[in-house]
Design an enzyme around this catalytic site. Sequence first.
Site: not given
Ligand code: NDP
Ligand code: PMR
Length: 323
Positions: A22, A194
């Site tokens: 964000g 989640y």
């Molecule tokens: P962050 O934890 O960095 O950011 C989350 C944001 O949400 C923070 O600004 C946090 O505020 C805010 N927030 C949490 N609770 C509240 C609340 N009750 N009211 C207002 N704001 C709140 O996470 P990310 O940037 O990683 O995640 C952002 C989005 O991207 C999410 O929707 C997530 O699902 C999505 N996403 C993330 C991925 C990843 O790998 N990180 C992958 C795919 C999608 P504060 O700073 O106050 O805690």
């Molecule tokens: Mg995952 C291409 C393979 C891939 C991708 C794109 C993600 C994304 N993950 C992959 C593979 C795997 N993950 C594999 C093989 C494993 C087993 C070792 C694995 C495990 C894992 C864990 C324990 N992965 C995770 C977790 C988390 O706690 C995260 C999660 O599930 O959050 C809900 C996560 C994630 N993997 C991703 C992405 C994007 C997440 C994080 C957050 C989200 O979905 O928003």
Amino acid sequence: MNGMEKDRQSTVIITGASSGVGLQAAKALAQRGWHVIMACRDLDKTEKAAQTVEMPQDSYRIMQIDLASLESVRQFVNNFRARGKSLNALVCNAAIYMPLIKEPLRSPEGYELTVATNHLGHFLLCNLLLEDLKKSQSVEPRLVILGTVTHNPDELGGKIPPRPNLGDFKGFAEGFKEPISMIDGNKFEPVKAYKDSKVCNVLTMRELHRRYHESTGITFSSLYPGCVATTPLFRNHYPLFQKLFPLFQKYITKGFVSEELSGERVAEVVADPEYSQSGIYWSWGNRQKKDGKSFGQKVSPEARDDEKAARMWDLSAKLVGLA
Ligand code: NDP
Ligand code: PMR
């Protein structure tokens, strides 16, 4: 910039702009000349964050919202309207992920906190701000909701248990308060909560599109920005996970994306002409290739189920007090 130009400047609201995706999206949109409303729960933290990424002082305004509280969401909308600014885009980005808790936390209304924050708060916000987007002076206002690969068991990144499952929404139908903590009414599982919330995010985008795209001209979209493994989203996970997860994603799955690139992708979906089609879930793939192109990706079987979308809509509307 003179006053006239400022009036014509596009305005975007981004929830959860105090860190991670964000914050970088806020920066990227400010760089494109947008006025950014950073809708956050911690004002001081957000001000510091905006300064850290060097957003120009006049490119943003920070406004208070706690997505977990329906009262706060309504108050935010009133405060935004009181400013009299037109709204061109909304980005629903805020989320929490609490993988280690054993017992559910509760929102002020008594709902399970993960789904209340990630889904219900945004569901209410989208519904209220539809009016404002409709009135917007831009040709084509946009509403963008963050999705993720883990919502989809058909993708490699979505196959890791526990998988999302909304079941027949028994938990929602029964009021979603104690002792209920999951949408399907089953036992509390924080990681599943989640993922369930992210399925609801995609269903919300699709149902908004079905109901309102034609009549309002608003473009509704969702995206998976890539695995942004370094953000504070994982602050409640084991420290060892926080250390290894970015390396695992960088070198093993190749799904890693930097916070900066993820913000750039959100900004593209908000602002670029290539993303004007409504009802699309945008992705750059599981393995992030250099110069990889985006494409409209199929969502999970549950997230493309029209009956589930309709049921999610009706029950969520009741829970947030819209029905
Ligand atoms: P962050 O934890 O960095 O950011 C989350 C944001 O949400 C923070 O600004 C946090 O505020 C805010 N927030 C949490 N609770 C509240 C609340 N009750 N009211 C207002 N704001 C709140 O996470 P990310 O940037 O990683 O995640 C952002 C989005 O991207 C999410 O929707 C997530 O699902 C999505 N996403 C993330 C991925 C990843 O790998 N990180 C992958 C795919 C999608 P504060 O700073 O106050 O805690
Ligand atoms: Mg995952 C291409 C393979 C891939 C991708 C794109 C993600 C994304 N993950 C992959 C593979 C795997 N993950 C594999 C093989 C494993 C087993 C070792 C694995 C495990 C894992 C864990 C324990 N992965 C995770 C977790 C988390 O706690 C995260 C999660 O599930 O959050 C809900 C996560 C994630 N993997 C991703 C992405 C994007 C997440 C994080 C957050 C989200 O979905 O928003």
